[in-house]
Design a protein around this motif. Sequence first.
Motif, PDB file in Angstrom:
ATOM      1  N   LEU A  33       0.813  -1.215  -0.157  1.00  0.00           N
ATOM      2  CA  LEU A  33       0.042  -0.245   0.136  1.00  0.00           C
ATOM      3  C   LEU A  33       0.566   0.884  -0.015  1.00  0.00           C
ATOM      4  N   ALA A  34       0.929   2.263  -1.153  1.00  0.00           N
ATOM      5  CA  ALA A  34       1.227   3.043  -0.851  1.00  0.00           C
ATOM      6  C   ALA A  34       0.935   4.621  -0.174  1.00  0.00           C
ATOM      7  N   PRO A  35       1.178   5.419   0.894  1.00  0.00           N
ATOM      8  CA  PRO A  35       0.895   6.100   2.081  1.00  0.00           C
ATOM      9  C   PRO A  35      -0.425   6.782   1.360  1.00  0.00           C
ATOM     10  N   GLY A  36      -1.556   5.804   1.875  1.00  0.00           N
ATOM     11  CA  GLY A  36      -2.668   6.709   2.192  1.00  0.00           C
ATOM     12  C   GLY A  36      -3.806   6.421   1.263  1.00  0.00           C
ATOM     13  N   GLU A  37      -2.827   5.142   0.722  1.00  0.00           N
ATOM     14  CA  GLU A  37      -4.392   4.292  -0.547  1.00  0.00           C
ATOM     15  C   GLU A  37      -4.748   3.392   0.635  1.00  0.00           C
ATOM     16  N   ASN A  38      -5.721   3.073   0.316  1.00  0.00           N
ATOM     17  CA  ASN A  38      -6.795   2.004   1.421  1.00  0.00           C
ATOM     18  C   ASN A  38      -7.569   1.034   0.714  1.00  0.00           C
ATOM     19  N   TYR A  39      -7.394   0.141   1.164  1.00  0.00           N
ATOM     20  CA  TYR A  39      -7.992  -1.207   0.840  1.00  0.00           C
ATOM     21  C   TYR A  39      -8.370  -1.651   1.765  1.00  0.00           C
ATOM     22  N   VAL A  40      -9.538  -3.082   1.627  1.00  0.00           N
ATOM     23  CA  VAL A  40     -10.494  -3.681   3.159  1.00  0.00           C
ATOM     24  C   VAL A  40      -9.820  -5.122   2.618  1.00  0.00           C
ATOM     25  N   VAL A  41     -10.003  -5.435   4.126  1.00  0.00           N
ATOM     26  CA  VAL A  41     -10.474  -6.760   3.527  1.00  0.00           C
ATOM     27  C   VAL A  41     -10.950  -7.638   5.059  1.00  0.00           C
ATOM     28  N   ASP A  42     -11.574  -9.056   4.196  1.00  0.00           N
ATOM     29  CA  ASP A  42     -12.859  -8.954   5.522  1.00  0.00           C
ATOM     30  C   ASP A  42     -11.805  -9.549   6.835  1.00  0.00           C
ATOM     31  N   ASN A  43     -12.542  -9.921   7.530  1.00  0.00           N
ATOM     32  CA  ASN A  43     -12.196 -10.026   9.150  1.00  0.00           C
ATOM     33  C   ASN A  43     -12.236 -11.748   9.065  1.00  0.00           C
ATOM     34  N   GLU A 100      -8.797   0.533  10.364  1.00  0.00           N
ATOM     35  CA  GLU A 100      -9.667   0.791  11.482  1.00  0.00           C
ATOM     36  C   GLU A 100     -11.276  -1.032  10.849  1.00  0.00           C
ATOM     37  N   ILE A 101     -11.839  -1.040  11.801  1.00  0.00           N
ATOM     38  CA  ILE A 101     -13.063  -2.314  11.712  1.00  0.00           C
ATOM     39  C   ILE A 101     -14.113  -1.216  11.686  1.00  0.00           C
ATOM     40  N   LYS A 102     -15.587  -1.294  10.011  1.00  0.00           N
ATOM     41  CA  LYS A 102     -16.000  -1.357   9.579  1.00  0.00           C
ATOM     42  C   LYS A 102     -17.360  -1.902   9.444  1.00  0.00           C
ATOM     43  N   LYS A 103     -18.594  -1.510   9.316  1.00  0.00           N
ATOM     44  CA  LYS A 103     -18.995  -2.577   9.076  1.00  0.00           C
ATOM     45  C   LYS A 103     -19.280  -3.004   7.379  1.00  0.00           C
ATOM     46  N   ALA A 104     -18.935  -4.268   6.726  1.00  0.00           N
ATOM     47  CA  ALA A 104     -19.055  -3.989   5.278  1.00  0.00           C
ATOM     48  C   ALA A 104     -19.553  -3.785   4.599  1.00  0.00           C
ATOM     49  N   SER A 105     -21.721  -3.779   5.297  1.00  0.00           N
ATOM     50  CA  SER A 105     -23.043  -2.861   4.504  1.00  0.00           C
ATOM     51  C   SER A 105     -23.433  -2.283   5.358  1.00  0.00           C
ATOM     52  N   GLY A 138     -19.903  -9.715   9.590  1.00  0.00           N
ATOM     53  CA  GLY A 138     -20.277  -8.443   8.363  1.00  0.00           C
ATOM     54  C   GLY A 138     -19.402  -6.780   9.002  1.00  0.00           C
ATOM     55  N   PHE A 139     -18.359  -7.682   9.418  1.00  0.00           N
ATOM     56  CA  PHE A 139     -17.388  -6.574   9.505  1.00  0.00           C
ATOM     57  C   PHE A 139     -16.425  -6.622   8.849  1.00  0.00           C
ATOM     58  N   VAL A 140     -15.555  -5.502   8.472  1.00  0.00           N
ATOM     59  CA  VAL A 140     -14.142  -5.539   7.809  1.00  0.00           C
ATOM     60  C   VAL A 140     -13.275  -4.901   8.064  1.00  0.00           C
ATOM     61  N   CYS A 141     -11.790  -5.426   7.717  1.00  0.00           N
ATOM     62  CA  CYS A 141     -10.723  -4.298   8.354  1.00  0.00           C
ATOM     63  C   CYS A 141     -10.119  -3.299   7.612  1.00  0.00           C
ATOM     64  N   HIS A 142     -10.430  -2.217   7.530  1.00  0.00           N
ATOM     65  CA  HIS A 142     -10.295  -0.811   6.481  1.00  0.00           C
ATOM     66  C   HIS A 142      -8.992  -0.620   6.888  1.00  0.00           C
ATOM     67  N   LEU A 143      -7.956  -0.828   6.124  1.00  0.00           N
ATOM     68  CA  LEU A 143      -6.466  -0.568   5.893  1.00  0.00           C
ATOM     69  C   LEU A 143      -5.815   0.477   5.160  1.00  0.00           C
ATOM     70  N   THR A 144      -4.746   1.605   6.016  1.00  0.00           N
ATOM     71  CA  THR A 144      -4.431   2.167   5.014  1.00  0.00           C
ATOM     72  C   THR A 144      -3.180   2.177   5.139  1.00  0.00           C
ATOM     73  N   GLY A 145      -2.586   2.506   3.731  1.00  0.00           N
ATOM     74  CA  GLY A 145      -0.935   2.600   4.091  1.00  0.00           C
ATOM     75  C   GLY A 145      -0.419   3.982   4.152  1.00  0.00           C
ATOM     76  N   PRO A 146       1.198   4.171   4.625  1.00  0.00           N
ATOM     77  CA  PRO A 146       1.598   2.979   3.689  1.00  0.00           C
ATOM     78  C   PRO A 146       2.050   2.430   4.081  1.00  0.00           C
ATOM     79  N   GLY A 147       2.398   0.754   3.784  1.00  0.00           N
ATOM     80  CA  GLY A 147       3.299  -0.655   4.127  1.00  0.00           C
ATOM     81  C   GLY A 147       2.911  -2.229   3.503  1.00  0.00           C
TER      82      GLY A 147
END
Lengths: 226, 368
Positions: free
Chosen positions: A154-164, A177-182, A194-203
């Motif tokens: 992930l580049a700085p600020g780039e977002n990705y969602v991974v299922d828990n 961060e943990i967020k609701k999937a829908s 119904g929860f997913v992990c919102h990941l933000t880069g860098p890393g």
Amino acid sequence: MRFEILYPGSYAMAKATLAQDEQFRAESGAMVAMTSTVDVEGKMEGGLWKALKRKAVGGESMFMQTLKATRGPGEVFIAPSTPGDLALLELNGANNYFLQKEGFLAAESGVTLETVSQGIFKGIMSGEGVFVQRVGGQGKLLVSSFGAIHKLALAPGENYVVDNGHLVAWSGTVTYEIKKASSGWLSSATSGEGFVCHLTGPGDVYFQTRNAASFGQWVASFIPAR
Amino acid sequence: MTRQTRFAAEVFGPWAKGQSTAATIDIGTWLVVTLDGGRRLELPLASLKISRGGFDLLSVVLAGTATNGEALHVIVHDVSVLAALDQHGTHAMRAQAATVARSHSRGRIWRWVASPGAVLLFVALLAGAWLGLPLLVDVAVDRIPVSLEEELGAASVESIVAGQPVLEDGPVHAAVKTVFDRVVLGVGATPYTFHLTVVDTPTVNALAAPGGQVVVFTGLVFEVESAEELAGVLAHELRHVTARHGLRQLIRSGGVVLAIALCFGDVSGLAVLVKTLGDMSYSRDAEREADTGAVAILRRARVDPTRFREFFARMAKHGSSLPAILSTHPQGDERDASLRALTAGATSSDWDPITVDWAAVRALKAPR
């Protein structure tokens, strides 16, 4: 010393090549085969309290094994208990990785391992547990997954969602961060569904192609109720 | 006292995505980054953007462009870097550093959750929680500061409004505001600052969100026959706010896990739930309490409290097309009787009329 991943895929195994007096740590029970020059020692890493905490809250074994080539150069083959792949991560003294509770397989002796809390809410909703492992220090680290491992850079600020339940390891610089999937509120909060992990880069983020808990449920459906 | 100015850091640059390079940074008039391997990069301190990041937002992120044009993200795990930036930076940077430092200390409140005592307590709470959820909710509600409640309220109003037209001035807004201000007079001592949002949609409803937020839809404004009827509905909603009904409902909907997390000071879960607030309805007990409180508020504000009951009675007779306000405020004979009892004995010498010509307000209703 050197780690090498053999048979990448579902039944991966790692080979460690040691010079005399070199040693590394592995998850208890990980040793598959080794030269007779190597000694295996069970150790409570970090003392009794830390070991207990790791056992009770991290799902890891209380004991780690130390494998040392005491009587000359040697080789050790190690593997995790579940089918899945392995990945080799490098720690340079500045960076950290966080591992889900069953992610650790083995590490060079310069790598430090500790159990940290990620907060109760996040722990339960993320599917990765209240406690995760933080690895730091210097050296190479082997992580294991259930299924194959996919790496995202992930580049700085780039977002990705991974299922828990799918996260294996992530850089300490990644925010998650943990967020609701829908947007709807359909599932109960306690089930963790119904929860997913919102990941933000860098890393870097490593995730696994199968979810152990879902697999367990699938297997359970074939076991006749008594 | 000389502060530390050299820190270990991880640097992300255009040379590798995802993988950081170890580095040492020195803070002075410039931010000097020395990468492992010896390469040196310099960034003007004034151009840095400071934020939090990484695991649990415990690290400090310094983003900027080096003199050679490379965009860098420098991540420092030692938060005392903020003190160094505070000492060497410009005024604007000091403000940034101070804000980020404050948010750090908030994150630290629940770090002790990792302690052994907390783990045992957590297990014990979980065991007892199914039995004592209402009690647990009370404890959790008490632990939420008004400032956080206000943030949650503002966020939930934002999601309730969600793109619908909001009136910020004009005669309709002014009329509602006059009634609202009059009712607020009757609330008495409160930690909340009340906010009124008037949404221009035909929905016949009003609702309360945590932290002093009241939302009124113009459908209701055109449905009530007098300022006093609207005052009654607003007083009812204000009582929901001061009794923290919205917050209570929000926590209850999150279940045991959320309530326990809140008892430990971990508020991250609330933010996940806040969007659902608009769809919630309160318990019967909460509605009864809001009615009782509303009548008390109206009496203190010297507003006729009898008209409010009449409005609900009239709405209930609508028959087939029940307005939204009745689905969230169930009307029954019991409620009608209790409102009647509450307002018994009130005489016209106890109140002063609200000086808004409501027929004129209703005449402003745009044809739909």
